[in-house]
Write a protein that holds these residues in place. Structure first.
Motif, PDB file in Angstrom:
ATOM      1  N   PHE A 138      35.974  40.192  22.387  1.00 44.55           N
ATOM      2  CA  PHE A 138      34.620  40.739  22.437  1.00 44.55           C
ATOM      3  C   PHE A 138      33.682  39.701  21.856  1.00 44.55           C
ATOM      4  O   PHE A 138      33.934  39.172  20.768  1.00 44.55           O
ATOM      5  CB  PHE A 138      34.539  42.053  21.648  1.00 44.55           C
ATOM      6  N   ILE A 139      32.609  39.407  22.581  1.00 44.95           N
ATOM      7  CA  ILE A 139      31.672  38.360  22.184  1.00 44.95           C
ATOM      8  C   ILE A 139      30.273  38.939  22.138  1.00 44.95           C
ATOM      9  O   ILE A 139      29.851  39.637  23.065  1.00 44.95           O
ATOM     10  CB  ILE A 139      31.720  37.183  23.195  1.00 44.95           C
ATOM     11  N   ARG A 140      29.551  38.646  21.084  1.00 48.73           N
ATOM     12  CA  ARG A 140      28.173  39.115  20.968  1.00 48.73           C
ATOM     13  C   ARG A 140      27.297  38.199  21.828  1.00 48.73           C
ATOM     14  O   ARG A 140      26.820  37.154  21.387  1.00 48.73           O
ATOM     15  CB  ARG A 140      27.691  39.110  19.533  1.00 48.73           C
ATOM     16  N   THR A 141      27.121  38.605  23.097  1.00 51.97           N
ATOM     17  CA  THR A 141      26.334  37.858  24.074  1.00 51.97           C
ATOM     18  C   THR A 141      26.020  38.790  25.234  1.00 51.97           C
ATOM     19  O   THR A 141      26.254  39.987  25.135  1.00 51.97           O
ATOM     20  CB  THR A 141      27.093  36.589  24.545  1.00 51.97           C
ATOM     21  N   THR A 142      25.521  38.245  26.323  1.00 50.91           N
ATOM     22  CA  THR A 142      25.266  39.021  27.534  1.00 50.91           C
ATOM     23  C   THR A 142      26.226  38.555  28.626  1.00 50.91           C
ATOM     24  O   THR A 142      26.727  37.422  28.576  1.00 50.91           O
ATOM     25  CB  THR A 142      23.829  38.812  28.041  1.00 50.91           C
ATOM     26  N   PRO A 143      26.480  39.401  29.629  1.00 46.09           N
ATOM     27  CA  PRO A 143      27.334  38.953  30.727  1.00 46.09           C
ATOM     28  C   PRO A 143      26.811  37.667  31.384  1.00 46.09           C
ATOM     29  O   PRO A 143      27.591  36.760  31.681  1.00 46.09           O
ATOM     30  CB  PRO A 143      27.316  40.130  31.707  1.00 46.09           C
ATOM     31  N   GLN A 144      25.516  37.554  31.583  1.00 44.99           N
ATOM     32  CA  GLN A 144      24.946  36.367  32.221  1.00 44.99           C
ATOM     33  C   GLN A 144      25.138  35.119  31.363  1.00 44.99           C
ATOM     34  O   GLN A 144      25.483  34.056  31.877  1.00 44.99           O
ATOM     35  CB  GLN A 144      23.456  36.574  32.531  1.00 44.99           C
TER      36      GLN A 144
END
Length: 171
Positions: free
Chosen positions: A31-37
């Protein structure tokens, strides 16, 4: 938010028991704190890839049917294949073959699927790398590489710096 898991399964040896299909499979979830794009861009952009993939980079236009290669910093081909499916920013499937280690090349093609899903305030990345061969040495090798690469990617996206910024060689 941070959670990750890696698992390899194959016939005998360090990979684990044989699956019902005779496949060797490695699955890694993080899990990464970012957006899919933003994650898609990091996975497909040369500038990002060189930072978390130990100086290596992809050469590809990321369209289904296109050729794909992963190259060492000096330009030598490490792996090559074809884009099977490209659904930005949620799914990428690559037919993948190791090119620099004869014993891994001899095993043939593998399939790597990257699935990207928004989950609350983070993005879930699932990497599934498999080969229709029990006890694959290639899948055993990627089960050691993917956790390092994806830890670097996660740290880079969340902090702006790679965790382990070393350059890869085939030594």
């Amino acid at each position: 938010m941070s959670s990750s898991e890696g698992r390899a399964a194959g016939a005998g040896g360090p990979s684990g028991p044989s699956g019902a299909t005779g496949e060797s499979t490695f699955v890694y979830v993080t899990f990464i704190r970012t957006t899919p794009q933003a994650l898609w861009e990091a996975l497909t952009s040369r500038a990002y890839t060189e930072r978390y993939w130990f100086g290596m980079h992809h050469e590809c236009d990321w369209r289904a049917g296109s050729s794909w290669s992963l190259r060492f910093a000096d330009g030598r081909v490490a792996d090559s294949g074809e884009i099977v499916e490209s659904g930005a920013p949620h799914r990428l499937v690559i037919c993948w073959r190791n090119m620099f280690r004869p014993e891994l090349y001899a095993e043939g093609d593998s399939v790597c699927t990257l699935q990207i899903e928004q989950v609350e305030y983070a993005v879930k990345l699932t990497v599934t790398h498999c080969m229709e061969r029990p006890g694959s040495k290639f899948i055993e090798a990627v089960s050691g590489g993917w956790p390092r690469i994806l830890s670097n990617l996660k740290t880079l996206l969340e902090t702006g710096e790679a965790l382990m910024p070393l350059v890869a060689t085939d030594d």
